[in-house]
Motif scaffolding. Structure first.
Motif, PDB file in Angstrom:
ATOM      1  N   ALA A 172       3.137 -13.218   7.298  1.00 20.27           N
ATOM      2  CA  ALA A 172       3.663 -14.500   7.775  1.00 20.27           C
ATOM      3  C   ALA A 172       2.533 -15.477   8.052  1.00 20.27           C
ATOM      4  O   ALA A 172       2.603 -16.660   7.692  1.00 20.27           O
ATOM      5  N   ALA A 173       1.465 -14.986   8.692  1.00 25.55           N
ATOM      6  CA  ALA A 173       0.323 -15.848   8.996  1.00 25.55           C
ATOM      7  C   ALA A 173      -0.335 -16.358   7.717  1.00 25.55           C
ATOM      8  O   ALA A 173      -0.745 -17.524   7.630  1.00 25.55           O
ATOM      9  N   ALA A 174      -0.437 -15.485   6.706  1.00 22.53           N
ATOM     10  CA  ALA A 174      -1.042 -15.891   5.434  1.00 22.53           C
ATOM     11  C   ALA A 174      -0.198 -16.959   4.749  1.00 22.53           C
ATOM     12  O   ALA A 174      -0.731 -17.937   4.196  1.00 22.53           O
ATOM     13  N   LEU A 175       1.110 -16.802   4.775  1.00 24.14           N
ATOM     14  CA  LEU A 175       1.999 -17.784   4.159  1.00 24.14           C
ATOM     15  C   LEU A 175       1.940 -19.115   4.903  1.00 24.14           C
ATOM     16  O   LEU A 175       1.958 -20.189   4.283  1.00 24.14           O
ATOM     17  N   GLU A 176       1.865 -19.058   6.216  1.00 24.22           N
ATOM     18  CA  GLU A 176       1.805 -20.282   7.009  1.00 24.22           C
ATOM     19  C   GLU A 176       0.492 -21.024   6.784  1.00 24.22           C
ATOM     20  O   GLU A 176       0.456 -22.255   6.790  1.00 24.22           O
ATOM     21  N   GLU A 177      -0.580 -20.277   6.589  1.00 25.02           N
ATOM     22  CA  GLU A 177      -1.887 -20.901   6.367  1.00 25.02           C
ATOM     23  C   GLU A 177      -1.950 -21.606   5.028  1.00 25.02           C
ATOM     24  O   GLU A 177      -2.674 -22.581   4.853  1.00 25.02           O
ATOM     25  N   GLY A 178      -1.199 -21.094   4.085  1.00 20.60           N
ATOM     26  CA  GLY A 178      -1.146 -21.716   2.772  1.00 20.60           C
ATOM     27  C   GLY A 178      -2.076 -21.046   1.781  1.00 20.60           C
ATOM     28  O   GLY A 178      -3.268 -20.911   2.034  1.00 20.60           O
ATOM     29  N   CYS A 179      -1.516 -20.597   0.668  1.00 19.94           N
ATOM     30  CA  CYS A 179      -2.292 -19.981  -0.408  1.00 19.94           C
ATOM     31  C   CYS A 179      -1.387 -19.921  -1.625  1.00 19.94           C
ATOM     32  O   CYS A 179      -0.189 -20.168  -1.538  1.00 19.94           O
ATOM     33  N   ASP A 180      -1.980 -19.587  -2.755  1.00 18.52           N
ATOM     34  CA  ASP A 180      -1.169 -19.461  -3.964  1.00 18.52           C
ATOM     35  C   ASP A 180      -0.342 -18.188  -3.965  1.00 18.52           C
ATOM     36  O   ASP A 180       0.687 -18.109  -4.648  1.00 18.52           O
ATOM     37  N   GLY A 181      -0.820 -17.190  -3.234  1.00 17.95           N
ATOM     38  CA  GLY A 181      -0.080 -15.942  -3.166  1.00 17.95           C
ATOM     39  C   GLY A 181      -0.755 -14.961  -2.239  1.00 17.95           C
ATOM     40  O   GLY A 181      -1.903 -15.146  -1.826  1.00 17.95           O
ATOM     41  N   VAL A 182      -0.020 -13.910  -1.904  1.00 14.03           N
ATOM     42  CA  VAL A 182      -0.508 -12.861  -1.012  1.00 14.03           C
ATOM     43  C   VAL A 182      -0.403 -11.529  -1.732  1.00 14.03           C
ATOM     44  O   VAL A 182       0.637 -11.226  -2.334  1.00 14.03           O
ATOM     45  N   ILE A 183      -1.457 -10.736  -1.679  1.00 16.31           N
ATOM     46  CA  ILE A 183      -1.431  -9.367  -2.185  1.00 16.31           C
ATOM     47  C   ILE A 183      -1.620  -8.434  -0.994  1.00 16.31           C
ATOM     48  O   ILE A 183      -2.549  -8.614  -0.199  1.00 16.31           O
ATOM     49  N   VAL A 184      -0.742  -7.456  -0.854  1.00 16.79           N
ATOM     50  CA  VAL A 184      -0.825  -6.458   0.208  1.00 16.79           C
ATOM     51  C   VAL A 184      -1.109  -5.115  -0.438  1.00 16.79           C
ATOM     52  O   VAL A 184      -0.293  -4.616  -1.223  1.00 16.79           O
ATOM     53  N   THR A 185      -2.258  -4.520  -0.155  1.00 19.71           N
ATOM     54  CA  THR A 185      -2.510  -3.169  -0.659  1.00 19.71           C
ATOM     55  C   THR A 185      -1.864  -2.164   0.289  1.00 19.71           C
ATOM     56  O   THR A 185      -1.864  -2.347   1.511  1.00 19.71           O
ATOM     57  N   HIS A 186      -1.316  -1.085  -0.277  1.00 18.02           N
ATOM     58  CA  HIS A 186      -0.460  -0.199   0.513  1.00 18.02           C
ATOM     59  C   HIS A 186      -0.430   1.177  -0.123  1.00 18.02           C
ATOM     60  O   HIS A 186      -0.585   1.318  -1.336  1.00 18.02           O
ATOM     61  N   GLY A 187      -0.182   2.199   0.663  1.00 19.59           N
ATOM     62  CA  GLY A 187       0.028   3.540   0.136  1.00 19.59           C
ATOM     63  C   GLY A 187       1.390   3.678  -0.516  1.00 19.59           C
ATOM     64  O   GLY A 187       2.342   2.978  -0.159  1.00 19.59           O
ATOM     65  N   THR A 188       1.501   4.600  -1.474  1.00 17.15           N
ATOM     66  CA  THR A 188       2.756   4.747  -2.217  1.00 17.15           C
ATOM     67  C   THR A 188       3.853   5.446  -1.429  1.00 17.15           C
ATOM     68  O   THR A 188       5.032   5.268  -1.726  1.00 17.15           O
ATOM     69  N   ASP A 189       3.493   6.254  -0.428  1.00 15.01           N
ATOM     70  CA  ASP A 189       4.518   7.055   0.250  1.00 15.01           C
ATOM     71  C   ASP A 189       5.594   6.195   0.898  1.00 15.01           C
ATOM     72  O   ASP A 189       6.783   6.524   0.836  1.00 15.01           O
ATOM     73  N   THR A 190       5.203   5.121   1.548  1.00 14.06           N
ATOM     74  CA  THR A 190       6.188   4.287   2.250  1.00 14.06           C
ATOM     75  C   THR A 190       6.155   2.844   1.759  1.00 14.06           C
ATOM     76  O   THR A 190       6.686   1.955   2.426  1.00 14.06           O
ATOM     77  N   LEU A 191       5.564   2.605   0.597  1.00  9.19           N
ATOM     78  CA  LEU A 191       5.494   1.245   0.065  1.00  9.19           C
ATOM     79  C   LEU A 191       6.872   0.606  -0.045  1.00  9.19           C
ATOM     80  O   LEU A 191       7.053  -0.575   0.261  1.00  9.19           O
ATOM     81  N   GLN A 192       7.875   1.381  -0.467  1.00  7.00           N
ATOM     82  CA  GLN A 192       9.202   0.811  -0.669  1.00  7.00           C
ATOM     83  C   GLN A 192       9.783   0.259   0.627  1.00  7.00           C
ATOM     84  O   GLN A 192      10.501  -0.751   0.630  1.00  7.00           O
ATOM     85  N   TYR A 193       9.490   0.919   1.755  1.00  7.63           N
ATOM     86  CA  TYR A 193      10.019   0.478   3.040  1.00  7.63           C
ATOM     87  C   TYR A 193       9.385  -0.845   3.462  1.00  7.63           C
ATOM     88  O   TYR A 193      10.076  -1.783   3.874  1.00  7.63           O
ATOM     89  N   THR A 194       8.055  -0.932   3.347  1.00  5.78           N
ATOM     90  CA  THR A 194       7.371  -2.170   3.701  1.00  5.78           C
ATOM     91  C   THR A 194       7.772  -3.292   2.759  1.00  5.78           C
ATOM     92  O   THR A 194       7.976  -4.439   3.186  1.00  5.78           O
ATOM     93  N   ALA A 195       7.902  -2.987   1.474  1.00  4.63           N
ATOM     94  CA  ALA A 195       8.313  -4.000   0.499  1.00  4.63           C
ATOM     95  C   ALA A 195       9.689  -4.554   0.846  1.00  4.63           C
ATOM     96  O   ALA A 195       9.916  -5.772   0.815  1.00  4.63           O
ATOM     97  N   ALA A 196      10.627  -3.669   1.173  1.00 14.45           N
ATOM     98  CA  ALA A 196      11.971  -4.121   1.535  1.00 14.45           C
ATOM     99  C   ALA A 196      11.937  -4.957   2.814  1.00 14.45           C
ATOM    100  O   ALA A 196      12.640  -5.962   2.929  1.00 14.45           O
ATOM    101  N   ALA A 197      11.100  -4.552   3.776  1.00 13.87           N
ATOM    102  CA  ALA A 197      10.992  -5.308   5.025  1.00 13.87           C
ATOM    103  C   ALA A 197      10.441  -6.712   4.772  1.00 13.87           C
ATOM    104  O   ALA A 197      10.944  -7.704   5.330  1.00 13.87           O
ATOM    105  N   LEU A 198       9.423  -6.821   3.921  1.00 12.55           N
ATOM    106  CA  LEU A 198       8.867  -8.133   3.607  1.00 12.55           C
ATOM    107  C   LEU A 198       9.874  -8.987   2.845  1.00 12.55           C
ATOM    108  O   LEU A 198       9.991 -10.196   3.079  1.00 12.55           O
ATOM    109  N   ARG A 199      10.604  -8.367   1.934  1.00 19.70           N
ATOM    110  CA  ARG A 199      11.634  -9.106   1.177  1.00 19.70           C
ATOM    111  C   ARG A 199      12.717  -9.621   2.120  1.00 19.70           C
ATOM    112  O   ARG A 199      13.173 -10.769   1.998  1.00 19.70           O
TER     113      ARG A 199
END
Length: 308
Positions: free
Chosen positions: A70-97
Motif C-alpha cells: 500500500a505504501a509503495a502504491l501511494e508513493e507512486g511507481c510504475d509497478g510493484v514486485i513482491v518476492t515471496h516463497g512458493t509455499d504460501t504465495l497463493q494466500y498473500t497473492a489473494a490477500a493483495l488482490r
C-alpha cells in the motif's frame, strides 16, 4: 521504469550451503545483480521486509506485506514486485488482490523453485515476466511463474523473453505435491473489481478455520473463543461427509457459537446433494466458483474489516 521491489524471503531469497537453503541477509542485491547481468538495469526502489520463509507466514506477515505494498502504491511507481516463497504465495497473492482490486498499478508476486545462484533457477525468467507485465501498461495484482522444467527448455533454446507466465492472483490453486507448477482455476469467479484496503486492518490468526474434506477425516468438536468462521473445502460435487457423531457435534458447536460456515469448491451448475443440505440449518453460505484459497482469504479479510 520506476519499480518498487519488496523482498520478503522464500527460496528466491536463499543461498544453499551443505545441502541446506538459508535466507540471505541481502536478497535484493543477489537477485538484482543476477537479473541485470542478463537483462540490464531498471530504476529500483528497494523495500526489505525481515527475511522469512513463507511457510511460517500468518496473519501478521500477510498484513505487513499488504501495508508495504500500500505504501509503495501511494508513493507512486510504475509497478510493484513482491518476492515471496512458493509455499504460501497463493494466500498473500489473494490477500493483495482482495485489498487493492483489479485496477491498481501493477503488483506482481515473484517466486522461485531454486536459489538465484542455482543454474536451474526460474527466478530470472519469473522476474522478467513480472517486469514485462508492468511495462505492458496492464493493471492489477498478478503472479509471475514459469516452472523450472519449462525455464530449462527456454534456456536451451536461447529464448530470453518468455511470452507467458502471468496468473490471476485470486484463481490460483495450491501447487500439487512434488510438482513445480501453479494451477489456475479458469472457472473461478474471483474477487470483485474494487479493492477493500483500509490502513490498520489486521488479519488475526485463529479467527477462521479451514477444513479440507477427505475420506477418514474427523470434524473438530471444540473451538477457540476467537473463531468466527469455518471454511469447508468440499468434494468437486459440492458434497462432504455429513454422517457421524463428530459431524453432529461439529454442527451443534457451530450453532451454539454463532459461527458462520462457508462451503467452497462448489460447482456452479446448480446440482445439490442431500449431504450438503444438512448445513442449511446453520449460518451457512456457499461460495460458488471461488478457488478455495481465495475463499479463505475473502472470509478472513471480511472478518478483519468488520472488526476494524
Amino acid at each position: 521504469m520506476k519499480i518498487t521491489l519488496i523482498t520478503t524471503g522464500g527460496t528466491i531469497g536463499t543461498a544453499e550451503a551443505e545441502g541446506v537453503r538459508r535466507l540471505r541477509k541481502d536478497p535484493a542485491k543477489a537477485l538484482l545483480d543476477a537479473y541485470e547481468a542478463v537483462y540490464g538495469k531498471e530504476e529500483w526502489r528497494i523495500v526489505s521486509a525481515l527475511p522469512a520463509l513463507s511457510e511460517n507466514n500468518g496473519g501478521a506477515r500477510i498484513t505487513e506485506i499488504t501495508e508495504l505494498t500500500a505504501a509503495a502504491l501511494e508513493e507512486g511507481c510504475d509497478g510493484v514486485i513482491v518476492t515471496h516463497g512458493t509455499d504460501t504465495l497463493q494466500y498473500t497473492a489473494a490477500a493483495l488482490r482482495y485489498a487493492f482490486g483489479a485496477d491498481c498499478a501493477p503488483v506482481v508476486l515473484v517466486s522461485a523453485s531454486d536459489p538465484i545462484d542455482d543454474p536451474n533457477t526460474n527466478a530470472l525468467y519469473n522476474m522478467r515476466v513480472a517486469i514485462n507485465f508492468i511495462a505492458s501498461g496492464q493493471r492489477g495484482v498478478k503472479v509471475a511463474y514459469i516452472d523450472s522444467k519449462t525455464c530449462n527448455g527456454l534456456r536451451k533454446s536461447n529464448i530470453k523473453e518468455p511470452e507467458f507466465g502471468i496468473f490471476d492472483a485470486d484463481r490460483l490453486s495450491a501447487h500439487e505435491a512434488f510438482s513445480d507448477v501453479f494451477s489456475e482455476l479458469g472457472s473461478a469467479t474471483g474477487f470483485p473489481a474494487a479493492g477493500v484496503y483500509r490502513k490498520g486492518v489486521k488479519l488475526i490468526d485463529g479467527t477462521v478455520m479451514r477444513i479440507s474434506v477427505y475420506p477418514g477425516m474427523t470434524y473438530p468438536r471444540e473451538f477457540s473463543s476467537s473463531l468466527r468462521a469455518v471454511v469447508l473445502e468440499c468434494y468437486h460435487s459440492g458434497t462432504l461427509r455429513t454422517v457421524g457423531e463428530d459431524f453432529d457435534s461439529f454442527l451443534a458447536e457451530v450453532r451454539a457459537g454463532g459461527i458462520e460456515v462457508f462451503l467452497t469448491g462448489v460447482a456452479r451448475d446448480g446440482v445439490r446433494y442431500e449431504s450438503s443440505n444438512k448445513l442449511r440449518g446453520i449460518n451457512f453460505i456457499p461460495l460458488y466458483g471461488y478457488a478455495p484459497i481465495a475463499a479463505y482469504i475473502k472470509v478472513w479479510y471480511d472478518i478483519a474489516l468488520s472488526g476494524s
